[in-house]
Design a protein around this motif. Structure first.
Motif, short mmCIF file in Angstrom:
data_model
loop_
_atom_site.label_atom_id
_atom_site.label_comp_id
_atom_site.label_asym_id
_atom_site.label_seq_id
_atom_site.Cartn_x
_atom_site.Cartn_y
_atom_site.Cartn_z
N VAL A 60 -32.71 21.72 -1.09
CA VAL A 60 -34.03 21.34 -1.60
C VAL A 60 -34.44 19.94 -1.17
CG1 VAL A 60 -35.41 20.99 -3.69
CG2 VAL A 60 -33.81 22.91 -3.56
N TYR A 61 -33.54 18.97 -1.26
CA TYR A 61 -33.89 17.58 -0.99
C TYR A 61 -33.42 17.11 0.38
CZ TYR A 61 -34.85 17.93 -5.91
OH TYR A 61 -35.34 18.35 -7.11
N LEU A 62 -32.44 17.77 0.95
CA LEU A 62 -31.92 17.50 2.30
C LEU A 62 -31.57 18.83 2.95
CD1 LEU A 62 -29.28 14.69 1.59
CD2 LEU A 62 -31.45 14.39 2.77
N PRO A 63 -31.82 18.97 4.26
CA PRO A 63 -31.42 20.23 4.90
C PRO A 63 -29.91 20.37 4.98
CG PRO A 63 -32.33 18.68 6.52
CD PRO A 63 -32.51 18.06 5.16
N ASP A 64 -29.21 19.25 5.12
CA ASP A 64 -27.75 19.22 5.13
C ASP A 64 -27.31 17.78 4.88
OD1 ASP A 64 -28.24 17.90 7.54
OD2 ASP A 64 -27.64 19.60 8.76
N LEU A 65 -26.03 17.60 4.69
CA LEU A 65 -25.50 16.25 4.45
C LEU A 65 -25.35 15.56 5.81
CD1 LEU A 65 -24.48 14.37 2.21
CD2 LEU A 65 -22.19 15.20 2.72
N PRO A 66 -26.04 14.42 6.00
CA PRO A 66 -25.90 13.74 7.29
C PRO A 66 -24.50 13.17 7.44
CG PRO A 66 -27.16 12.38 5.77
CD PRO A 66 -26.91 13.69 5.08
N PRO A 67 -23.94 13.24 8.65
CA PRO A 67 -22.60 12.71 8.86
C PRO A 67 -22.63 11.22 9.22
CG PRO A 67 -23.33 13.81 10.83
CD PRO A 67 -24.42 13.98 9.80
N CYS A 68 -21.66 10.48 8.75
CA CYS A 68 -21.49 9.10 9.19
C CYS A 68 -21.03 9.14 10.65
CB CYS A 68 -20.45 8.38 8.34
SG CYS A 68 -19.99 6.76 9.00
N PRO A 69 -21.65 8.36 11.53
CA PRO A 69 -21.25 8.40 12.93
C PRO A 69 -19.83 7.89 13.19
CG PRO A 69 -22.93 6.72 12.56
CD PRO A 69 -22.77 7.48 11.29
N ASP A 70 -19.24 7.20 12.21
CA ASP A 70 -17.86 6.73 12.36
C ASP A 70 -16.87 7.58 11.58
OD1 ASP A 70 -18.18 4.55 14.13
OD2 ASP A 70 -18.97 3.33 12.50
N GLY A 71 -17.32 8.74 11.09
CA GLY A 71 -16.42 9.65 10.39
C GLY A 71 -16.19 9.30 8.93
N GLY A 72 -16.96 8.37 8.38
CA GLY A 72 -16.83 8.02 6.98
C GLY A 72 -17.32 9.13 6.07
N ILE A 73 -16.97 9.02 4.81
CA ILE A 73 -17.39 9.98 3.80
C ILE A 73 -18.42 9.29 2.91
CG2 ILE A 73 -16.63 11.42 1.87
CD1 ILE A 73 -15.41 12.27 4.54
N TYR A 74 -19.51 9.97 2.63
CA TYR A 74 -20.52 9.40 1.74
C TYR A 74 -20.20 9.75 0.30
CZ TYR A 74 -23.29 8.49 5.91
OH TYR A 74 -23.73 8.02 7.13
N ASN A 75 -20.20 8.73 -0.53
CA ASN A 75 -19.95 8.87 -1.97
C ASN A 75 -21.27 8.69 -2.69
OD1 ASN A 75 -19.19 8.64 -4.63
ND2 ASN A 75 -17.92 6.84 -4.35
N LEU A 76 -21.75 9.75 -3.33
CA LEU A 76 -23.02 9.66 -4.05
C LEU A 76 -22.90 8.88 -5.35
CD1 LEU A 76 -24.46 13.27 -3.63
CD2 LEU A 76 -24.76 11.27 -2.15
N MET A 77 -21.71 8.76 -5.87
CA MET A 77 -21.51 8.13 -7.18
C MET A 77 -20.89 6.74 -7.05
SD MET A 77 -22.83 10.42 -9.00
CE MET A 77 -22.49 9.70 -10.57
N ALA A 78 -21.40 5.93 -6.14
CA ALA A 78 -20.87 4.57 -5.96
C ALA A 78 -21.17 3.72 -7.19
CB ALA A 78 -21.47 3.94 -4.71
N ASN A 79 -20.49 2.61 -7.31
CA ASN A 79 -20.60 1.75 -8.50
C ASN A 79 -22.00 1.27 -8.81
OD1 ASN A 79 -17.85 1.95 -8.91
ND2 ASN A 79 -17.39 0.12 -7.73
N ASP A 80 -22.80 0.99 -7.79
CA ASP A 80 -24.13 0.43 -8.03
C ASP A 80 -25.21 1.48 -8.22
OD1 ASP A 80 -24.37 1.37 -5.47
OD2 ASP A 80 -24.93 -0.55 -4.57
N GLY A 81 -24.84 2.75 -8.26
CA GLY A 81 -25.80 3.83 -8.45
C GLY A 81 -26.44 4.31 -7.16
N HIS A 82 -26.03 3.76 -6.03
CA HIS A 82 -26.53 4.18 -4.74
C HIS A 82 -25.38 4.78 -3.94
CE1 HIS A 82 -30.37 2.14 -5.29
NE2 HIS A 82 -29.68 1.12 -5.79
#
Length: 77
Positions: free
Chosen positions: A43-65
């Motif tokens: 609904v909000y993204l067609p897919d999860l964009p990949p980090c170009p360096d192979g990192g993992i995105y954490n949606l629940m980071a400490n600062d809310g971002h």
């Protein structure tokens, strides 16, 4: 420039895209927080964009971002 420095801007764009999708989710769900990619896709993204360096995105980071696990990308949102 190192590979990590070259890939920083695309990662930051991805983090901003994720942050925007999370904001839209929150608006549509009475302030609720997206808990994972399944809350945002498709609904909000067609897919999860990949980090170009192979990192993992954490949606629940400490600062809310969302944050990236690549140390050099941390705090760049």
């Amino acid at each position: 420039y190192t590979k990590v420095e070259t890939n920083l801007n695309p990662c930051v764009r991805n983090l901003r895209e994720l942050d925007g999708a999370m904001s839209l989710f929150s608006l549509d769900h009475e302030g609720a927080t997206a808990m994972g990619p399944g809350d945002l896709i498709p609904v909000y993204l067609p897919d999860l964009p990949p980090c170009p360096d192979g990192g993992i995105y954490n949606l629940m980071a400490n600062d809310g971002h969302p944050a990236c696990t690549v140390t050099e990308h941390a705090g760049t949102q």
